[in-house]
Motif scaffolding. Structure first.
Motif, PDB file in Angstrom:
ATOM      1  N   MET A   1      87.478  48.048  56.115  1.00  0.00           N
ATOM      2  CA  MET A   1      86.449  48.609  56.991  1.00  0.00           C
ATOM      3  C   MET A   1      85.054  48.500  56.398  1.00  0.00           C
ATOM      4  O   MET A   1      84.063  48.598  57.129  1.00  0.00           O
ATOM      5  N   VAL A   2      84.911  48.318  55.093  1.00  0.00           N
ATOM      6  CA  VAL A   2      83.584  48.191  54.494  1.00  0.00           C
ATOM      7  C   VAL A   2      83.068  46.764  54.632  1.00  0.00           C
ATOM      8  O   VAL A   2      81.968  46.532  55.150  1.00  0.00           O
ATOM      9  N   SER A   3      83.845  45.806  54.162  1.00  0.00           N
ATOM     10  CA  SER A   3      83.384  44.419  54.167  1.00  0.00           C
ATOM     11  C   SER A   3      83.652  43.711  55.480  1.00  0.00           C
ATOM     12  O   SER A   3      83.048  42.674  55.749  1.00  0.00           O
ATOM     13  N   GLY A   4      84.577  44.236  56.298  1.00  0.00           N
ATOM     14  CA  GLY A   4      84.962  43.542  57.515  1.00  0.00           C
ATOM     15  C   GLY A   4      85.889  42.367  57.268  1.00  0.00           C
ATOM     16  O   GLY A   4      86.195  41.609  58.193  1.00  0.00           O
ATOM     17  N   MET A   5      86.375  42.205  56.036  1.00  0.00           N
ATOM     18  CA  MET A   5      87.227  41.059  55.708  1.00  0.00           C
ATOM     19  C   MET A   5      88.670  41.325  56.130  1.00  0.00           C
ATOM     20  O   MET A   5      89.186  42.438  55.975  1.00  0.00           O
TER      21      MET A   5
ATOM     22  N   PRO B   1      81.852  38.576  55.854  1.00  0.00           N
ATOM     23  CA  PRO B   1      82.757  39.424  55.072  1.00  0.00           C
ATOM     24  C   PRO B   1      82.943  38.946  53.638  1.00  0.00           C
ATOM     25  O   PRO B   1      83.047  39.767  52.716  1.00  0.00           O
ATOM     26  N   VAL B   2      83.001  37.626  53.420  1.00  0.00           N
ATOM     27  CA  VAL B   2      83.203  37.113  52.066  1.00  0.00           C
ATOM     28  C   VAL B   2      82.026  37.481  51.170  1.00  0.00           C
ATOM     29  O   VAL B   2      82.210  37.953  50.035  1.00  0.00           O
ATOM     30  N   GLU B   3      80.796  37.283  51.647  1.00  0.00           N
ATOM     31  CA  GLU B   3      79.628  37.616  50.832  1.00  0.00           C
ATOM     32  C   GLU B   3      79.523  39.123  50.625  1.00  0.00           C
ATOM     33  O   GLU B   3      79.118  39.584  49.549  1.00  0.00           O
ATOM     34  N   SER B   4      79.885  39.908  51.640  1.00  0.00           N
ATOM     35  CA  SER B   4      79.873  41.362  51.492  1.00  0.00           C
ATOM     36  C   SER B   4      80.889  41.805  50.439  1.00  0.00           C
ATOM     37  O   SER B   4      80.614  42.695  49.622  1.00  0.00           O
ATOM     38  N   TRP B   5      82.064  41.186  50.446  1.00  0.00           N
ATOM     39  CA  TRP B   5      83.090  41.519  49.445  1.00  0.00           C
ATOM     40  C   TRP B   5      82.577  41.226  48.040  1.00  0.00           C
ATOM     41  O   TRP B   5      82.745  42.041  47.125  1.00  0.00           O
ATOM     42  N   LYS B   6      81.970  40.078  47.847  1.00  0.00           N
ATOM     43  CA  LYS B   6      81.454  39.722  46.525  1.00  0.00           C
ATOM     44  C   LYS B   6      80.397  40.726  46.065  1.00  0.00           C
ATOM     45  O   LYS B   6      80.341  41.088  44.883  1.00  0.00           O
ATOM     46  N   TYR B   7      79.551  41.168  46.988  1.00  0.00           N
ATOM     47  CA  TYR B   7      78.489  42.117  46.656  1.00  0.00           C
ATOM     48  C   TYR B   7      79.081  43.424  46.127  1.00  0.00           C
ATOM     49  O   TYR B   7      78.680  43.935  45.078  1.00  0.00           O
ATOM     50  N   PHE B   8      80.029  43.999  46.862  1.00  0.00           N
ATOM     51  CA  PHE B   8      80.622  45.265  46.436  1.00  0.00           C
ATOM     52  C   PHE B   8      81.473  45.092  45.180  1.00  0.00           C
ATOM     53  O   PHE B   8      81.482  45.953  44.298  1.00  0.00           O
TER      54      PHE B   8
END
Length: 697
Positions: free
Chosen positions: A359-363, A513-520
């Motif tokens: 739910m955070v990254s949307g992945m 989602p992939v870039e958001s996952w890497k950020y977190f």
């Protein structure tokens, strides 16, 4: 020094003897005494004089053959003995009670592994004993402070239902205390069962004859009989000699038996003087004790053959979370494409796809499949996918992915799903250690309660008019690969800019989602739980049974193998003892790879082609493998019924061409006359007609 510490008195001390191991129980300040317990082997002269009646119980070293003796010393004398080194801690502290002598905890743990057709597990036996012991364990201080602790234990044994044997319960209680309250201390000593010497016993062992009665035949415990059996095998074993022939030659040539008819008209061996002789089973048993199977096979088949075969918005769901995998949603959808079956005029069942979304990254962090219906196994497979490296997951379907294409690894402690198969107990991992901390079920028919995953399902256009469907020549695993590619596309192309805070907008290159996952993940904002690949297989994949043959492991007529040394051991076992079954795990959607349990080791095995060909045809689902197995059986049946007609047709062709009957040769005894003078002269004349240039080479 603690409870259970093993002590010795090298030269004896007060009531303590040398060469005896004592276990420290308690130093009692109220009674000013120290309690030691000794596990002493019982001596039963009557049993020793008659070993035939209960030989197993005498030599097995079971707990029932020990009794605990409590030794009391005054605290002052005990402490004096310690300070004067008259009492010392034993150098080697045994980790199991004395009836397990020669066995380690690791060795004993292997007996706890589940076995096929086991009526009652050792775990159940331990639980039963522990149930009787538990009231004593809870009141251990009261018992050890009593003047005579054994009396309280005996009283408790008599009050149990059913009534327990007093000495055995005391033995179990003290062993459980002295060996760290570990369950294995209550395990039965199974490692010595059946290992007693049966030689020189006159009575016949083994199961009774169903046809001739319990006491029919002779025992094979006489060393002289055993030596004659081995002598017969050495004399008559050879190339092409079956064990039955070696047996009857041994009986007639060495034992001096003759053949006669019994009252039922059946021919049997008898000895003219009534001397004992072995049965065929006894003969094979004694030979096998001395000559290993491989050696016997070499005698019979030769070394070469053995070697070759062997309503309005109520807010955003993302507002309540701030770390990766802090909360996830899962749901399933049906793939609209219909795959053509292998049987004539058939379609394969529908492919259902279960997906898990962070739910955070949307992945999309996990994807699973089931065939025919939305099943709990699809959700377990999705959790398996979420737990492991996606590069490895893609390889199971023959795909090549990079880590940056799908970087998520780990399990979420908080899960939201609907009230379908994903909420049932069958969708849970087999180990409660990896159960989600929170498993939340959305209300029925309320898709908005898990809108994040619902909105990511593929959308289809509904055509008006007469019914229609999309047919594909792709297999079910190929459809699964298509859905995996769809996940990778979604993870790298979905716009999640509305999830990004102001600071993230400048740090994230693309709002995916992939870039958001890497950020977190770079910042350690990740709640994912790490699981090893082996744990994930055991927890989430479908358990199956496989058949081990000497050339591989078989499942639905597909052959699997691997280069691991433990696998070769299983093949040799199947070659020596015959095929057997073994536990394993599978993806029902793609059975290209399976995982098998060999002891405590989990091996990955790969399907093999029967002849050199492309491996891509091995990527099939379980239901396709079943259909292919049926196709193979149908072909064999058709061939079997048509073979006589084929023979008849072409034998008739031969008769019409030659005027002779097919294969009309007759059997004559003696040597042929091809090398006589007349035959050679005739052959020389025929060469002029069979070769050009007058018969010259």
């Amino acid at each position: 020094m603690q409870i259970g510490t093993q002590l010795i008195a090298p030269e004896g001390f007060d009531g303590l003897c040398k060469d005896t191991v004592y276990h420290f129980l308690r130093s009692d300040s109220l009674r000013e005494r120290v309690m030691l317990v000794e596990f002493r082997r019982k001596t039963n002269k009557k049993r020793q004089q008659n070993l035939q009646k209960d030989e197993t119980s005498v030599t097995s070293g079971a707990p029932m053959h020990y009794r605990p003796l409590i030794h009391f010393l005054s605290r002052s004398r005990f402490e004096y003995g310690i300070e004067a080194e008259l009492i010392s801690v034993r150098d080697e502290q045994e980790e199991l009670p004395p009836w397990f002598r020669g066995l380690t905890v690791e060795d004993l743990g292997r007996y706890l592994l589940p076995k096929p057709n086991q009526k009652r597990s050792h775990q159940d036996r331990i639980d039963q004993t522990l149930a009787h012991l538990w009231p004593l364990v809870n009141n251990v201080n009261q018992i050890l402070q009593a003047e005579f602790p054994d009396r309280l234990i005996n009283s408790h044994a008599r009050s149990c239902k059913p009534v327990q044997h007093e000495t055995r319960l005391r033995t179990a209680f003290y062993a459980y205390l002295c060996y760290g309250m570990q369950r294995l201390a209550l395990h039965y000593a199974v490692h010595q069962i059946g290992r007693w010497d049966r030689l020189l016993h006159k009575r016949k062992f083994g199961r009774p004859s169903r046809i001739n009665g319990e006491h029919y035949g002779f025992g094979s415990n006489d060393p002289k009989m055993i030596e004659e059996i081995l002598d017969g095998y050495r004399r008559f074993a050879g190339a092409g000699q079956h064990m039955s022939r070696i047996y009857h030659l041994t009986l007639t040539k060495i034992f001096g038996c003759v053949v006669q008819k019994n009252p039922n008209g059946m021919r049997v061996f008898v000895h003219p003087s009534g001397h004992p002789f072995p049965s065929l089973g006894q003969f094979i048993y004694r030979v096998a004790q001395v000559f290993p199977l491989e050696q016997r096979q070499i005698h019979k088949y030769g070394y070469t053959r053995v070697r070759n075969r062997l309503t309005h918005s109520q807010g955003r769901f993302a507002e309540s979370v701030g770390n990766l995998m802090e909360r996830t949603e899962q749901d399933a959808y049906c793939c609209e494409q219909v795959a053509v079956g292998y049987l004539s005029g058939s379609h394969l069942p529908a492919l259902w796809v279960a997906r898990i979304r962070c739910m955070v990254s949307g992945m999309i962090v996990g994807i699973g499949f089931s065939v025919g219906a939305e099943l709990a196994s699809a959700y377990r497979m999705a959790w398996f996918c979420a737990a492991i490296d996606k590069v490895l997951f893609a390889k199971l379907f023959g795909m090549e992915l990079k880590l940056d294409d799908w970087p998520s690894i780990g399990l979420s402690p908080h899960l939201i799903n609907d009230r379908g198969p994903g909420s049932t107990a069958k969708a849970d991992p087999t180990s409660t250690s990896f159960m989600p901390t929170i498993k939340e079920a959305a209300p029925s028919y309320a898709g908005q309660s898990k809108a994040s995953i619902e909105t990511k399902h593929p959308k289809r256009v509904k055509l008006e008019g007469k019914p229609s469907y999309k047919e594909t020549r792709a297999t079910i695993p190929q459809l699964a690969v298509q859905e995996i590619v769809r996940v990778v596309i979604d993870n790298n192309s979905t716009d999640i800019s509305d999830r990004l805070n102001n600071k993230m907008l400048t740090d994230v290159a693309l709002p995916t989602p992939v870039e958001s996952w890497k950020y977190f993940n770079r910042r350690g904002r990740n709640h994912a739980l790490a699981v090893t690949f082996e744990e994930a297989v055991r927890m989430y994949l479908d358990p199956i049974e496989l058949v081990v043959r000497d050339d591989g492991i078989y499942f639905n007529e597909l052959r699997y193998s691997t280069d691991h040394p433990a696998f070769s051991v299983q093949l040799q076992k199947a070659h020596s003892q015959g095929r057997f079954r073994i536990s394993g795990y599978m993806f029902s959607t793609c059975v290209r790879y399976l995982w098998v349990e060999i002891g405590t080791t989990l091996l990955q095995v790969a399907a093999r082609v029967n002849i050199r060909d492309g491996d891509e045809q091995l990527y099939i689902s379980n239901i396709e493998a079943e259909q292919l197995a049926q196709v193979r059986k149908d072909g064999q049946l058709r061939l079997k019924s048509s073979r006589p007609a084929v023979n008849a047709e072409f034998e008739e062709m031969y008769r019409l061409v030659t005027g002779q009957t097919f294969d009309q040769s007759i059997l004559k005894f003696g040597r042929n006359r091809r090398h006589t003078v007349e035959s050679r002269a005739e052959a020389q004349q025929l060469k002029r007609y069979l070769h050009g240039n007058g018969g010259k080479k």
